[in-house]
Design a protein around this motif. Structure first.
Motif, short mmCIF file in Angstrom:
data_model
loop_
_atom_site.label_atom_id
_atom_site.label_comp_id
_atom_site.label_asym_id
_atom_site.label_seq_id
_atom_site.Cartn_x
_atom_site.Cartn_y
_atom_site.Cartn_z
N GLY A 73 0.81 -1.21 0.00
CA GLY A 73 0.00 0.00 0.00
C GLY A 73 0.85 1.26 0.00
O GLY A 73 0.32 2.37 -0.01
N SER A 74 2.17 1.09 -0.02
CA SER A 74 3.04 2.29 -0.02
C SER A 74 3.18 2.88 -1.43
O SER A 74 3.73 3.96 -1.59
CB SER A 74 4.42 1.94 0.54
OG SER A 74 5.03 0.95 -0.26
N GLY A 75 2.72 2.13 -2.43
CA GLY A 75 2.85 2.62 -3.81
C GLY A 75 4.06 2.04 -4.52
O GLY A 75 4.44 2.49 -5.60
N LYS A 76 4.67 1.00 -3.93
CA LYS A 76 5.87 0.38 -4.52
C LYS A 76 5.66 -0.03 -5.97
O LYS A 76 6.50 0.23 -6.82
CB LYS A 76 6.22 -0.91 -3.77
CG LYS A 76 7.01 -0.78 -2.53
CD LYS A 76 7.50 -2.12 -2.04
CE LYS A 76 6.61 -3.15 -1.53
NZ LYS A 76 5.41 -3.64 -1.68
N ARG B 98 7.24 0.59 -11.44
CA ARG B 98 6.88 0.61 -12.87
C ARG B 98 7.45 1.87 -13.53
O ARG B 98 8.04 1.83 -14.59
CB ARG B 98 5.35 0.56 -12.99
CG ARG B 98 4.82 0.23 -14.37
CD ARG B 98 3.34 0.52 -14.48
NE ARG B 98 3.04 1.92 -14.25
CZ ARG B 98 3.31 2.90 -15.12
NH1 ARG B 98 3.86 2.63 -16.28
NH2 ARG B 98 3.01 4.16 -14.83
N ARG B 99 7.30 3.01 -12.83
CA ARG B 99 7.80 4.27 -13.38
C ARG B 99 9.33 4.27 -13.46
O ARG B 99 9.92 4.73 -14.44
CB ARG B 99 7.36 5.45 -12.50
CG ARG B 99 5.88 5.71 -12.60
CD ARG B 99 5.44 6.70 -11.54
NE ARG B 99 4.01 6.89 -11.59
CZ ARG B 99 3.41 8.08 -11.70
NH1 ARG B 99 4.12 9.18 -11.71
NH2 ARG B 99 2.10 8.16 -11.74
N LEU B 100 9.98 3.76 -12.40
CA LEU B 100 11.45 3.72 -12.40
C LEU B 100 11.97 2.87 -13.55
O LEU B 100 12.93 3.23 -14.23
CB LEU B 100 11.96 3.09 -11.10
CG LEU B 100 12.37 3.98 -9.95
CD1 LEU B 100 12.96 3.13 -8.84
CD2 LEU B 100 13.41 5.00 -10.42
N ALA B 101 11.31 1.73 -13.74
CA ALA B 101 11.73 0.82 -14.81
C ALA B 101 11.63 1.52 -16.16
O ALA B 101 12.52 1.41 -17.01
CB ALA B 101 10.87 -0.43 -14.79
N GLU B 102 10.54 2.27 -16.34
CA GLU B 102 10.33 2.97 -17.62
C GLU B 102 11.37 4.09 -17.78
O GLU B 102 11.99 4.23 -18.83
CB GLU B 102 8.92 3.55 -17.60
CG GLU B 102 8.37 3.88 -18.95
CD GLU B 102 6.91 4.31 -18.81
OE1 GLU B 102 6.05 3.44 -18.56
OE2 GLU B 102 6.65 5.52 -18.94
#
Ligand code: AMP
Length: 235
Positions: free
Chosen positions: A19-22, A27-31
């Motif tokens: 629930g922390s948004g990991k 997903r964003r970091l990978a992109e």
């Protein structure tokens, strides 16, 4: 936009309670940094969905909100890491390690490379529980969002995650309370840990995480360049 790292593959961990948004932030970091997004939760859910031999025993643990045994989780991580390393691609690990024992196993898997950076995504338990209760996952693209019947990313139908029910949420929060402090303490000894406040909107949190990664990598580059110069001067 893909940020060009100009260095060897990097391995970044994102740790934080459920629930922390990991998931979204990984997903964003990978992109952004062209990394392989290795989510143990996604890999385990896929093992169940695809009727693999591991499926039935994994499903029991998932539904109860308990950690899946280490040998199974580490096995799926090892397989995926081997594949990304073979491609020369770095990775962002989402949901692994969750315990010190898994952290030690990860370092063995990465050797001779190591963990480059750990991002600790920090949100209070009450915020995490509220997010999980309102979480709906898209059946088409798999992305999570807040309670709507259609996915705002692809328009697909959404549903509750099978393990997002009160007793399982409570169990996962308790496991996190038990394991996170020792894990963070251990991580601080073996890698750089940056804590990011995860309560803000995803865009703001994502920006801070991307900056932290970029800053860390720039720092590493400088240190590497300096040590190369020193070696050359000595030589
Ligand atoms: P997540 O998608 O990260 O919320 O994880 C969903 C579930 O997968 C967890 O509640 C655990 O049952 C299992 N799981 C995910 N990562 C791990 C891990 N590193 N070790 C053990 N179980 C895990």
């Amino acid at each position: 936009m893909v940020r060009n790292l100009q260095r060897d593959a990097v391995r970044i961990l994102v740790v934080g309670r459920q629930g922390s948004g990991k998931g979204e932030q990984c997903r964003r970091l990978a992109e952004t940094f062209d990394l392989d997004h290795i989510s143990t939760g996604d890999l385990l859910r896929a093992a169940v969905r695809d009727f693999t031999p591991l499926g039935p025993s994994v499903a029991d643990h998932l539904l109860r909100g308990e950690l899946v045994p280490d040998d199974i989780v580490s096995g799926v991580v090892a397989e995926r890491l081997t594949a990304s390393t073979a491609r020369g691609q770095g990775a962002v690990l989402d949901g692994y390690p969750r315990t010190v024992k898994q952290g030690q196993r990860l370092r063995e898997l990465l050797a001779p490379a190591d963990i480059d950076l750990a991002i600790h995504l920090d949100v209070p338990r009450s915020t995490a529980v509220e997010r999980i209760q309102n979480r709906r996952v898209c059946r088409s693209c798999g992305r999570a969002g807040r309670s709507t019947t259609t996915c705002r990313h692809c328009g697909g139908p959404t549903e509750h995650r099978a393990d997002d029910w009160p007793a399982a949420i409570g169990r996962r929060m308790s496991e996190h309370a038990r394991d996170s402090a020792p894990l963070l303490e251990w991580l601080a000894d073996v890698a750089r840990v940056v804590t990011i406040d995860g309560r803000d909107e995803p865009d703001a949190v994502g920006g801070r995480i991307a900056d932290a990664v970029q800053d860390h990598l720039a720092l590493v580059e400088v240190v590497t360049e300096r040590s190369d110069e020193t070696v050359l001067a000595d030589w």
